[in-house]
Design an enzyme around this catalytic site. Structure first.
Site, PDB file in Angstrom:
ATOM      1  N   HIS A 307       0.856  -1.194   0.000  1.00 13.95           N
ATOM      2  CA  HIS A 307       0.000   0.000   0.000  1.00 13.95           C
ATOM      3  C   HIS A 307       0.883   1.232   0.000  1.00 13.95           C
ATOM      4  O   HIS A 307       1.949   1.259   0.609  1.00 13.95           O
ATOM      5  CB  HIS A 307      -0.900   0.031   1.241  1.00 13.95           C
ATOM      6  N   ASP A 364      -8.009  -5.110  -0.285  1.00 15.50           N
ATOM      7  CA  ASP A 364      -8.464  -5.977  -1.386  1.00 15.50           C
ATOM      8  C   ASP A 364      -8.140  -7.446  -1.181  1.00 15.50           C
ATOM      9  O   ASP A 364      -8.587  -8.288  -1.965  1.00 15.50           O
ATOM     10  CB  ASP A 364      -7.832  -5.488  -2.707  1.00 15.50           C
TER      11      ASP A 364
HETATM   12  C1  SDX Z   1      -6.109   0.180  -3.090  1.00  9.19           C
HETATM   13  O1  SDX Z   1      -4.188   4.575  -2.095  1.00  9.19           O
HETATM   14  C2  SDX Z   1      -5.209   4.018  -1.518  1.00  9.19           C
HETATM   15  O2  SDX Z   1      -5.665   4.421  -0.466  1.00  9.19           O
HETATM   16  C3  SDX Z   1      -5.812   2.878  -2.281  1.00  9.19           C
HETATM   17  C4  SDX Z   1      -6.865   2.045  -1.559  1.00  9.19           C
HETATM   18  C5  SDX Z   1      -8.136   2.815  -1.325  1.00  9.19           C
HETATM   19  O3  SDX Z   1      -8.864   2.463  -0.389  1.00  9.19           O
HETATM   20  O4  SDX Z   1      -8.438   3.705  -2.155  1.00  9.19           O
HETATM   21  O5  SDX Z   1      -6.360   1.596  -0.319  1.00  9.19           O
HETATM   22  C6  SDX Z   1      -7.262   0.815  -2.396  1.00  9.19           C
HETATM   23  O6  SDX Z   1      -5.842   0.509  -4.203  1.00  9.19           O
HETATM   24  C7  SDX Z   1      -5.259  -0.813  -2.336  1.00  9.19           C
HETATM   25  C8  SDX Z   1      -4.043  -1.332  -3.171  1.00  9.19           C
HETATM   26  C9  SDX Z   1      -4.525  -2.425  -4.133  1.00  9.19           C
HETATM   27  N1  SDX Z   1      -3.421  -2.813  -5.055  1.00  9.19           N
HETATM   28  C10 SDX Z   1      -2.831  -3.997  -4.971  1.00  9.19           C
HETATM   29  O7  SDX Z   1      -3.034  -4.826  -4.088  1.00  9.19           O
HETATM   30  C11 SDX Z   1      -1.834  -4.274  -6.112  1.00  9.19           C
HETATM   31  C12 SDX Z   1      -0.540  -4.847  -5.532  1.00  9.19           C
HETATM   32  N2  SDX Z   1       0.118  -3.785  -4.750  1.00  9.19           N
HETATM   33  C13 SDX Z   1       1.090  -3.006  -5.448  1.00  9.19           C
HETATM   34  O8  SDX Z   1       1.058  -2.901  -6.810  1.00  9.19           O
HETATM   35  C14 SDX Z   1       1.612  -1.804  -4.670  1.00  9.19           C
HETATM   36  O9  SDX Z   1       1.864  -2.238  -3.390  1.00  9.19           O
HETATM   37  C15 SDX Z   1       0.758  -0.550  -4.639  1.00  9.19           C
HETATM   38  C16 SDX Z   1       0.407  -0.097  -5.997  1.00  9.19           C
HETATM   39  C17 SDX Z   1      -0.485  -0.770  -3.833  1.00  9.19           C
HETATM   40  C18 SDX Z   1       1.582   0.537  -3.944  1.00  9.19           C
HETATM   41  O10 SDX Z   1       2.678   0.775  -4.748  1.00  9.19           O
HETATM   42  P1  SDX Z   1       3.787   1.925  -4.394  1.00  9.19           P
HETATM   43  O11 SDX Z   1       3.424   2.630  -3.149  1.00  9.19           O
HETATM   44  O12 SDX Z   1       4.019   2.723  -5.633  1.00  9.19           O
HETATM   45  O13 SDX Z   1       5.034   1.079  -4.023  1.00  9.19           O
HETATM   46  P2  SDX Z   1       6.079   0.530  -5.070  1.00  9.19           P
HETATM   47  O14 SDX Z   1       5.369  -0.007  -6.261  1.00  9.19           O
HETATM   48  O15 SDX Z   1       7.110   1.575  -5.275  1.00  9.19           O
HETATM   49  O16 SDX Z   1       6.701  -0.721  -4.261  1.00  9.19           O
HETATM   50  C19 SDX Z   1       7.783  -0.562  -3.349  1.00  9.19           C
HETATM   51  C20 SDX Z   1       8.541  -1.886  -3.424  1.00  9.19           C
HETATM   52  C21 SDX Z   1       8.968  -2.257  -4.841  1.00  9.19           C
HETATM   53  O17 SDX Z   1      10.095  -3.100  -4.735  1.00  9.19           O
HETATM   54  P3  SDX Z   1      11.602  -2.420  -4.868  1.00  9.19           P
HETATM   55  O18 SDX Z   1      11.625  -1.691  -6.207  1.00  9.19           O
HETATM   56  O19 SDX Z   1      11.745  -1.495  -3.693  1.00  9.19           O
HETATM   57  O20 SDX Z   1      12.537  -3.603  -4.821  1.00  9.19           O
HETATM   58  O21 SDX Z   1       7.684  -2.964  -3.000  1.00  9.19           O
HETATM   59  C22 SDX Z   1       7.473  -3.848  -4.092  1.00  9.19           C
HETATM   60  C23 SDX Z   1       7.849  -3.095  -5.341  1.00  9.19           C
HETATM   61  O22 SDX Z   1       8.264  -3.987  -6.383  1.00  9.19           O
HETATM   62  N3  SDX Z   1       6.054  -4.218  -4.074  1.00  9.19           N
HETATM   63  C24 SDX Z   1       5.595  -5.455  -4.294  1.00  9.19           C
HETATM   64  C25 SDX Z   1       4.208  -5.360  -4.114  1.00  9.19           C
HETATM   65  N4  SDX Z   1       3.871  -4.101  -3.812  1.00  9.19           N
HETATM   66  C26 SDX Z   1       5.025  -3.399  -3.784  1.00  9.19           C
HETATM   67  N5  SDX Z   1       6.206  -6.614  -4.610  1.00  9.19           N
HETATM   68  C27 SDX Z   1       5.422  -7.703  -4.774  1.00  9.19           C
HETATM   69  N6  SDX Z   1       4.070  -7.700  -4.609  1.00  9.19           N
HETATM   70  C28 SDX Z   1       3.437  -6.546  -4.283  1.00  9.19           C
HETATM   71  N7  SDX Z   1       2.122  -6.535  -4.132  1.00  9.19           N
END
Ligand code: SDX
Length: 428
Positions: A307, A364
């Site tokens: 998140h 989710d």
């Molecule tokens: C919602 O914003 C809100 O409030 C949203 C929400 C709402 O109520 O409106 O809460 C609803 O959208 C919840 C999120 C649902 N999405 C998912 O579950 C999709 C999977 N999650 C990710 O794609 C990710 O965690 C996000 C999009 C939710 C957040 O992404 P960020 O904050 O941009 O973080 P990032 O992509 O920069 O990740 C940081 C690190 C990265 O690794 P490094 O480059 O540091 O090595 O964490 C890793 C990412 O690759 N990472 C994951 C991951 N989420 C982040 N690795 C594997 N699986 C994951 N799910």
């Protein structure tokens, strides 16, 4: 503590006010940055460090896993409130008293008809159309049948636009589901509660009387409360920026639905179920999917994990996980997908990659398991998210309009070609 921040660049010092919120959050107010520095701006892809507004609606503390709507904790609201009174509190600021709630519900019921002509638009979609695309289109199409909701310069106009969409949106959601299932479109029943009526419109069989199921209605009500608002997330920011051009409420909401559709945002609840089903089909091999999620060369992510704000447990995920156990037990459903989800959560919370990145289950991760138990098709999960988020989007849009916020128009740093002359086609 100082109420000023100093920026030093090229031997010059620039002072900016520091503002503090009611929960002691601090922000550097850079409204004067470009003029003071003769053209400098900040840049922050994804706005990870940038606030778009001051808001009194929802408070999140990502480190502590706190979520409050208008100061009320999500735990208390999920336990003690119903969705309609939470919607009222989000939009108007306080939980309603009995008279306010009764008038709000009556005003909504009075607007719960959807123009029959709208069915022709719905008919134009193939059954295979994704429900989020249908819902976004129907929400935008509603404008044509409710032109008075576009220019809402008075409080009264704004109120009428709000009760209209709170009344008609659930009908569109129900129609979207029934179209997918090949069922005749249904209408509401004013004798039912707000969420009970939503369930009736979605699930009443044409040849049977509607049978209320208390467990199902309470679970649906709780899920809608848990999704009702979440400060400046992607779709809410979309609603705000579209609304900032003074596009009407319905147009702003239609844009928000499209933003929510993305699998990184609200579309994740559908992606989670599809991921869990794939793991189940793969013999429950969670380790293989954990490895894929950590493999940088693999675009796969553990959907429902991570998140932008929560670097601790998403408080909504905790509540939904408990509710999933309760609802499935009450309905006598033994869903192996729930066990796979719990196994995956346990593994991830013990895995260094996830621990280092503070990746926890989000809203989710478990919600789809309850939706499935309630008989909601996977493709409709994000529509249910939109139904829950509707009052939050409305509240944020209303706050932005009442404060007279300026049109949203970010700047950029240009990195393209410098000036060059046109070259005739035969000389290129
Ligand atoms: C919602 O914003 C809100 O409030 C949203 C929400 C709402 O109520 O409106 O809460 C609803 O959208 C919840 C999120 C649902 N999405 C998912 O579950 C999709 C999977 N999650 C990710 O794609 C990710 O965690 C996000 C999009 C939710 C957040 O992404 P960020 O904050 O941009 O973080 P990032 O992509 O920069 O990740 C940081 C690190 C990265 O690794 P490094 O480059 O540091 O090595 O964490 C890793 C990412 O690759 N990472 C994951 C991951 N989420 C982040 N690795 C594997 N699986 C994951 N799910």
């Amino acid at each position: 503590m100082s109420d000023k921040a100093i920026l030093e660049y090229n031997g010059e010092k620039y002072e900016f006010p520091v503002i503090k919120g009611t929960e002691d959050e601090l922000a550097i107010d850079i409204k004067s940055l470009r003029s003071a520095t003769k053209g400098m701006i900040t840049i922050d892809p994804g706005f990870k460090n940038t606030g778009s507004c001051e808001s009194a609606i929802t408070f999140l503390d990502g480190e502590k896993g706190i979520l409050r709507y208008r100061g009320y904790s999500i735990e208390e609201l999920a336990e003690k409130a119903d969705f309609l009174e939470v919607a009222y509190a989000l939009i108007f600021g306080n939980l309603p008293n009995k008279e306010e709630l009764a008038k709000f519900h009556k005003d909504i019921k009075d607007e719960s008809h959807v123009d029959e002509e709208m069915k022709k638009i719905l008919d134009g979609f193939p059954k295979s159309a994704h429900p989020m695309g249908v819902l976004s289109s129907l929400t935008s199409a509603l404008i044509a049948f409710n032109p008075s909701t576009v220019d809402v310069s008075s409080d009264e106009d704004m109120y009428h636009a709000i009760v209209r969409i709170l009344a008609k949106f659930p009908v569109l959601v129900a129609w979207t589901l029934r179209k997918k299932k090949g069922l005749p479109l249904d209408y509401g029943d004013d004798s039912l509660g707000y969420v009970e009526n939503i369930h009736k419109m979605m699930f009443k069989r044409p040849n049977q009387d509607y049978k209320k199921n208390k467990v199902v209605i309470e679970a649906l009500d709780k899920l809608l409360i848990l999704h009702a608002d979440h400060e400046q997330n992607c779709s809410t920011s979309t609603v705000r920026i579209v609304g900032s051009s003074h596009a009407g409420l319905f147009a702003s909401l239609s844009a928000g639905i499209s933003a929510l559709w993305g699998p990184l945002h609200g579309g994740a609840n559908q992606a989670v179920l599809e991921m869990l089903e794939a793991i189940e089909a793969d013999g429950g091999d969670t380790k293989k999917y954990m490895a894929k999620a950590k493999d940088k060369s693999d675009p796969f992510r553990l959907m429902g994990f991570g998140h932008r704000v929560y670097k601790n447990f998403d408080p909504r995920a905790k509540i939904i996980k408990v509710a999933a156990d309760e609802v499935l037990a009450d309905l006598g459903i033994d869903d192996p997908i729930l066990d796979i989800a719990k196994g995956l959560e346990k593994e991830a919370l013990e895995d260094q990659y996830f621990v280092d990145r503070k990746l926890y289950p989000n809203v989710d991760f478990y919600s789809g398991i309850i939706y499935r138990a309630l008989g909601i098709p996977t493709e409709m999960f994000t529509v249910m998210f939109a139904l829950g988020r509707l009052p939050g989007w409305i509240a944020q849009w209303r706050e932005m309009r009442l404060k007279g916020e300026p049109i949203g128009r970010p700047r950029q740093v240009y990195t393209g070609e410098n000036l060059r002359s046109f070259v005739e086609l035969d000389k290129r």
